[in-house]
Design a protein around this motif. Structure first.
Motif, PDB file in Angstrom:
ATOM      1  N   VAL A 192       0.809  -1.221   0.000  1.00 43.62           N
ATOM      2  CA  VAL A 192       0.000   0.000   0.000  1.00 43.62           C
ATOM      3  C   VAL A 192       0.842   1.270   0.000  1.00 43.62           C
ATOM      4  CG1 VAL A 192      -1.950  -1.137   1.101  1.00 43.62           C
ATOM      5  CG2 VAL A 192      -0.255   0.013   2.527  1.00 43.62           C
ATOM      6  N   THR A 193       2.061   1.202   0.532  1.00 41.70           N
ATOM      7  CA  THR A 193       2.898   2.410   0.576  1.00 41.70           C
ATOM      8  C   THR A 193       3.952   2.444  -0.525  1.00 41.70           C
ATOM      9  OG1 THR A 193       4.577   1.449   2.064  1.00 41.70           O
ATOM     10  CG2 THR A 193       2.643   2.476   3.084  1.00 41.70           C
ATOM     11  N   GLY A 194       4.311   1.273  -1.029  1.00 42.27           N
ATOM     12  CA  GLY A 194       5.392   1.216  -2.009  1.00 42.27           C
ATOM     13  C   GLY A 194       6.748   1.469  -1.395  1.00 42.27           C
ATOM     14  N   LEU A 195       6.804   1.454  -0.064  1.00 41.26           N
ATOM     15  CA  LEU A 195       8.051   1.740   0.643  1.00 41.26           C
ATOM     16  C   LEU A 195       8.477   0.513   1.440  1.00 41.26           C
ATOM     17  CD1 LEU A 195       7.136   5.304   1.975  1.00 41.26           C
ATOM     18  CD2 LEU A 195       8.649   4.755   0.049  1.00 41.26           C
ATOM     19  N   PRO A 196       9.773   0.365   1.679  1.00 39.68           N
ATOM     20  CA  PRO A 196      10.249  -0.812   2.425  1.00 39.68           C
ATOM     21  C   PRO A 196       9.934  -0.712   3.905  1.00 39.68           C
ATOM     22  CG  PRO A 196      12.072   0.665   1.952  1.00 39.68           C
ATOM     23  CD  PRO A 196      10.882   1.233   1.238  1.00 39.68           C
ATOM     24  N   THR A 197       9.755  -1.865   4.539  1.00 42.13           N
ATOM     25  CA  THR A 197       9.595  -1.904   5.990  1.00 42.13           C
ATOM     26  C   THR A 197      10.988  -1.943   6.623  1.00 42.13           C
ATOM     27  OG1 THR A 197       9.461  -4.320   5.925  1.00 42.13           O
ATOM     28  CG2 THR A 197       7.390  -3.094   5.894  1.00 42.13           C
ATOM     29  N   GLY A 198      11.125  -1.272   7.741  1.00 46.65           N
ATOM     30  CA  GLY A 198      12.433  -1.214   8.385  1.00 46.65           C
ATOM     31  C   GLY A 198      12.655  -2.400   9.302  1.00 46.65           C
ATOM     32  N   SER A 199      13.704  -3.166   9.050  1.00 49.78           N
ATOM     33  CA  SER A 199      14.018  -4.307   9.918  1.00 49.78           C
ATOM     34  C   SER A 199      14.774  -3.819  11.154  1.00 49.78           C
ATOM     35  CB  SER A 199      14.864  -5.335   9.165  1.00 49.78           C
ATOM     36  OG  SER A 199      16.078  -4.765   8.731  1.00 49.78           O
ATOM     37  N   PHE A 200      14.727  -4.610  12.207  1.00 51.41           N
ATOM     38  CA  PHE A 200      15.403  -4.239  13.448  1.00 51.41           C
ATOM     39  C   PHE A 200      16.907  -4.439  13.300  1.00 51.41           C
ATOM     40  CE2 PHE A 200      11.151  -4.508  14.925  1.00 51.41           C
ATOM     41  CZ  PHE A 200      11.088  -3.715  16.060  1.00 51.41           C
ATOM     42  N   ALA A 201      17.662  -3.518  13.855  1.00 48.92           N
ATOM     43  CA  ALA A 201      19.120  -3.588  13.809  1.00 48.92           C
ATOM     44  C   ALA A 201      19.692  -2.828  14.998  1.00 48.92           C
ATOM     45  CB  ALA A 201      19.649  -3.009  12.506  1.00 48.92           C
ATOM     46  N   LEU A 202      20.914  -3.148  15.347  1.00 48.17           N
ATOM     47  CA  LEU A 202      21.564  -2.477  16.470  1.00 48.17           C
ATOM     48  C   LEU A 202      22.104  -1.123  16.029  1.00 48.17           C
ATOM     49  CD1 LEU A 202      23.609  -5.442  17.993  1.00 48.17           C
ATOM     50  CD2 LEU A 202      21.179  -4.884  18.246  1.00 48.17           C
ATOM     51  N   SER A 203      22.025  -0.157  16.937  1.00 50.22           N
ATOM     52  CA  SER A 203      22.582   1.160  16.652  1.00 50.22           C
ATOM     53  C   SER A 203      24.099   1.103  16.682  1.00 50.22           C
ATOM     54  CB  SER A 203      22.083   2.175  17.673  1.00 50.22           C
ATOM     55  OG  SER A 203      20.681   2.295  17.612  1.00 50.22           O
ATOM     56  N   ALA A 204      24.717   2.076  16.061  1.00 52.21           N
ATOM     57  CA  ALA A 204      26.174   2.142  16.028  1.00 52.21           C
ATOM     58  C   ALA A 204      26.735   2.191  17.442  1.00 52.21           C
ATOM     59  CB  ALA A 204      26.625   3.378  15.246  1.00 52.21           C
ATOM     60  N   GLY A 205      27.725   1.373  17.698  1.00 53.66           N
ATOM     61  CA  GLY A 205      28.371   1.348  18.995  1.00 53.66           C
ATOM     62  C   GLY A 205      27.722   0.430  20.015  1.00 53.66           C
ATOM     63  N   VAL A 206      26.627  -0.212  19.646  1.00 53.95           N
ATOM     64  CA  VAL A 206      25.938  -1.127  20.557  1.00 53.95           C
ATOM     65  C   VAL A 206      26.374  -2.558  20.244  1.00 53.95           C
ATOM     66  CG1 VAL A 206      23.709  -2.019  21.340  1.00 53.95           C
ATOM     67  CG2 VAL A 206      23.959   0.401  20.740  1.00 53.95           C
ATOM     68  N   GLY A 207      26.976  -3.227  21.208  1.00 53.44           N
ATOM     69  CA  GLY A 207      27.435  -4.594  21.015  1.00 53.44           C
ATOM     70  C   GLY A 207      26.294  -5.589  21.112  1.00 53.44           C
ATOM     71  N   GLU A 208      26.494  -6.772  20.546  1.00 48.24           N
ATOM     72  CA  GLU A 208      25.437  -7.783  20.556  1.00 48.24           C
ATOM     73  C   GLU A 208      25.099  -8.243  21.971  1.00 48.24           C
ATOM     74  OE1 GLU A 208      26.410 -10.966  17.877  1.00 48.24           O
ATOM     75  OE2 GLU A 208      25.481  -9.902  16.205  1.00 48.24           O
ATOM     76  N   LEU A 209      26.109  -8.367  22.837  1.00 49.73           N
ATOM     77  CA  LEU A 209      25.847  -8.779  24.208  1.00 49.73           C
ATOM     78  C   LEU A 209      25.019  -7.731  24.937  1.00 49.73           C
ATOM     79  CD1 LEU A 209      26.205 -10.734  26.553  1.00 49.73           C
ATOM     80  CD2 LEU A 209      28.401  -9.604  27.072  1.00 49.73           C
ATOM     81  N   ASN A 210      25.364  -6.461  24.743  1.00 53.12           N
ATOM     82  CA  ASN A 210      24.604  -5.385  25.375  1.00 53.12           C
ATOM     83  C   ASN A 210      23.151  -5.404  24.909  1.00 53.12           C
ATOM     84  OD1 ASN A 210      27.544  -4.213  24.574  1.00 53.12           O
ATOM     85  ND2 ASN A 210      26.996  -3.568  26.638  1.00 53.12           N
ATOM     86  N   ALA A 211      22.975  -5.566  23.593  1.00 56.45           N
ATOM     87  CA  ALA A 211      21.626  -5.586  23.037  1.00 56.45           C
ATOM     88  C   ALA A 211      20.843  -6.792  23.529  1.00 56.45           C
ATOM     89  CB  ALA A 211      21.695  -5.585  21.511  1.00 56.45           C
ATOM     90  N   PHE A 212      21.524  -7.919  23.640  1.00 57.18           N
ATOM     91  CA  PHE A 212      20.905  -9.150  24.110  1.00 57.18           C
ATOM     92  C   PHE A 212      20.360  -8.967  25.523  1.00 57.18           C
ATOM     93  CE2 PHE A 212      21.878 -13.391  26.199  1.00 57.18           C
ATOM     94  CZ  PHE A 212      20.748 -14.037  25.710  1.00 57.18           C
TER      95      PHE A 212
END
Length: 250
Positions: free
Chosen positions: A124-144
């Motif tokens: 309906v929008t013709g635009l992509p949906t934004g997938s989840f991702a970590l911000s710059a400087g955020v480690g995977e353990l911290n995000a977890f």
């Protein structure tokens, strides 16, 4: 102890009309939630020329998700319990409040609801949906750990306001409380992990955009957090039959 109440369920439960109706309710509720939540981000990006990663964008996402979850939980509560989240379903399972087979039906419905919502938004929008991702400087353990803590708060709120048999009149505000904790957690964690707290919410956009970077965090974190909340609340507060304090004591 909750572990004694955990049940696999009988095979016929997978085709029982009530279970299928509950699965359909979870599909619709999740579709409503993801469509509104993801849609608000797409709309904000369109109006601000990709300005979602701003304080105003974060507040917009928080409000949209809080409102949408309030509605999604409310419309599904009388049919399926209004889980709208595999982590909530998992928390209910480990606490002995739903069978494994019924939980799998919920999971399938929730994931499909999220994927369909994202496909509809893209159409309906013709635009992509934004997938989840970590911000710059955020480690995977911290995000977890961040996702564990935020989802623990969410599922603990679900147990306290909706599952606890002694909730009384508090149950009437359960959808509001659940929506509010998600909105508050987005304000706290949105700038770091996107504040998913819900594997289905992360799954749909990842499927449609086919982006899977650090996707395991959005499953492992919420499931661990939800499971811990279910076990702790069921074992400490429900199984030990807590009694409410007299109003004169607080």
């Amino acid at each position: 102890m909750p572990i004694r109440n955990i049940a696999i369920g009988r095979p016929e439960e997978a085709t029982h009309p009530d279970a299928l109706k509950a699965g359909l309710a979870e599909f619709i509720s999740t579709l409503i939630f993801v469509f509104a939540g993801q849609g608000s981000g797409i709309a904000f990006n369109k109006l601000t020329n990709d300005g979602a990663a701003t304080p105003a964008g974060l507040i917009s996402a928080s409000i949209a998700h809080a409102f949408a979850l309030f509605v999604a939980v409310s419309v599904g509560a009388n049919i399926s319990g209004g889980h709208v989240n595999p982590a909530v379903t998992f928390g209910a399972f480990v606490g002995g409040n739903i069978t494994l087979l019924r939980g799998i039906i919920y999971w399938i419905a929730q994931l499909l609801g999220s994927v369909v919502a994202c496909l509809l938004l893209k159409f309906v929008t013709g635009l992509p949906t934004g997938s989840f991702a970590l911000s710059a400087g955020v480690g995977e353990l911290n995000a977890f750990v961040f996702e564990i803590v935020m989802t623990f708060g969410l599922v603990y709120t679900v147990y306290a306001t909706a599952v606890d048999p002694k909730k009384g009149s508090l149950g009437t505000i359960a959808p509001i409380a659940i929506g509010f904790i998600v909105g508050a957690n987005i304000l706290a964690g949105g700038a770091f992990t996107g504040a998913s707290m819900n594997p289905a919410v992360a799954f749909g956009p990842s499927v449609v955009s086919w982006s899977w970077e650090s996707h395991w965090i959005y499953w492992a974190g919420p499931l661990i957090g939800g499971g811990l909340a279910g076990l702790i609340y069921e074992f400490i507060f429900i199984s030990n039959s807590h009694e409410q304090l007299p109003t004169t004591d607080y």
